[in-house]
Write an enzyme that holds these catalytic residues in place. Structure first.
Site, PDB file in Angstrom:
ATOM      1  N   THR A  10      -3.178  33.549  -8.741  1.00 51.61           N
ATOM      2  CA  THR A  10      -3.997  32.511  -8.112  1.00 51.61           C
ATOM      3  C   THR A  10      -5.212  32.123  -8.961  1.00 51.61           C
ATOM      4  OG1 THR A  10      -5.371  34.101  -6.902  1.00 51.61           O
ATOM      5  CG2 THR A  10      -3.351  33.367  -5.823  1.00 51.61           C
ATOM      6  N   ASP A  11      -5.807  31.010  -8.540  1.00 52.55           N
ATOM      7  CA  ASP A  11      -7.071  30.593  -9.149  1.00 52.55           C
ATOM      8  C   ASP A  11      -8.213  31.199  -8.340  1.00 52.55           C
ATOM      9  OD1 ASP A  11      -7.331  29.049  -6.828  1.00 52.55           O
ATOM     10  OD2 ASP A  11      -6.843  27.170  -7.829  1.00 52.55           O
ATOM     11  N   VAL A  12      -9.430  30.808  -8.637  1.00 54.12           N
ATOM     12  CA  VAL A  12     -10.607  31.372  -7.975  1.00 54.12           C
ATOM     13  C   VAL A  12     -10.604  31.109  -6.462  1.00 54.12           C
ATOM     14  CG1 VAL A  12     -12.154  29.411  -8.349  1.00 54.12           C
ATOM     15  CG2 VAL A  12     -13.086  31.719  -8.259  1.00 54.12           C
ATOM     16  N   GLY A  13      -9.886  30.073  -6.013  1.00 56.20           N
ATOM     17  CA  GLY A  13      -9.830  29.746  -4.592  1.00 56.20           C
ATOM     18  C   GLY A  13      -8.694  30.429  -3.843  1.00 56.20           C
ATOM     19  N   ILE A  15      -5.491  30.054  -4.489  1.00 58.10           N
ATOM     20  CA  ILE A  15      -4.323  29.167  -4.482  1.00 58.10           C
ATOM     21  C   ILE A  15      -3.494  29.463  -5.731  1.00 58.10           C
ATOM     22  CG2 ILE A  15      -3.573  26.743  -4.548  1.00 58.10           C
ATOM     23  CD1 ILE A  15      -5.056  27.517  -1.961  1.00 58.10           C
TER      24      ILE A  15
END
Length: 126
Positions: A10-13, A15
């Site tokens: 995932t990314d920082v969010g 997602i």
């Protein structure tokens, strides 16, 4: 093939990063071979992705369990066309892509063997 979404996917969010959907599809293609007597890479030849047409429809998130479904659309002289889709646990379509995987022998496009053609016919949905 079921895949759990981990933090690294995932990314920082939280997602799933877009490139990881392609990796999930690659894992499903590899597992098809690993669960058979054939291998995706050998001295006789190997497959490479020659094209992909992808659509990102909905996000997968950290902790989700996603399902990669694959279907053989066409078996050609030296390639196979696949549709691979990723669904969430609610059976919602998150990602869809058409892949063309080309068969190479000694780094040159080569004709699929009868064994490979039969393999893909028998495993048209995986």
């Amino acid at each position: 093939m079921k895949i759990r979404v981990y933090y690294e996917d995932t990314d920082v969010g939280g997602i799933v990063y877009h490139a990881n959907y392609l990796k999930f599809c690659e894992r499903a293609r590899s597992e098809l071979f690993f669960n058979s007597p054939l291998k995706p890479f050998s001295d006789d030849g190997n497959f490479v992705v020659s094209s992909v047409n992808a659509k990102f429809l909905k996000p997968a998130k950290l902790g989700d369990l996603v399902l990669v479904k694959s279907e053989v659309l066409a078996i050609k002289h030296a390639s196979v066309v696949l549709k691979q889709q990723i669904f969430n646990e609610k059976d919602e379509l998150l990602f869809s892509a058409d892949f063309v995987i080309a068969y190479l022998c000694r780094a040159k496009v080569a004709k699929l063997s009868g064994e490979l053609v039969e393999f893909f016919r028998q495993n048209s949905n995986f």
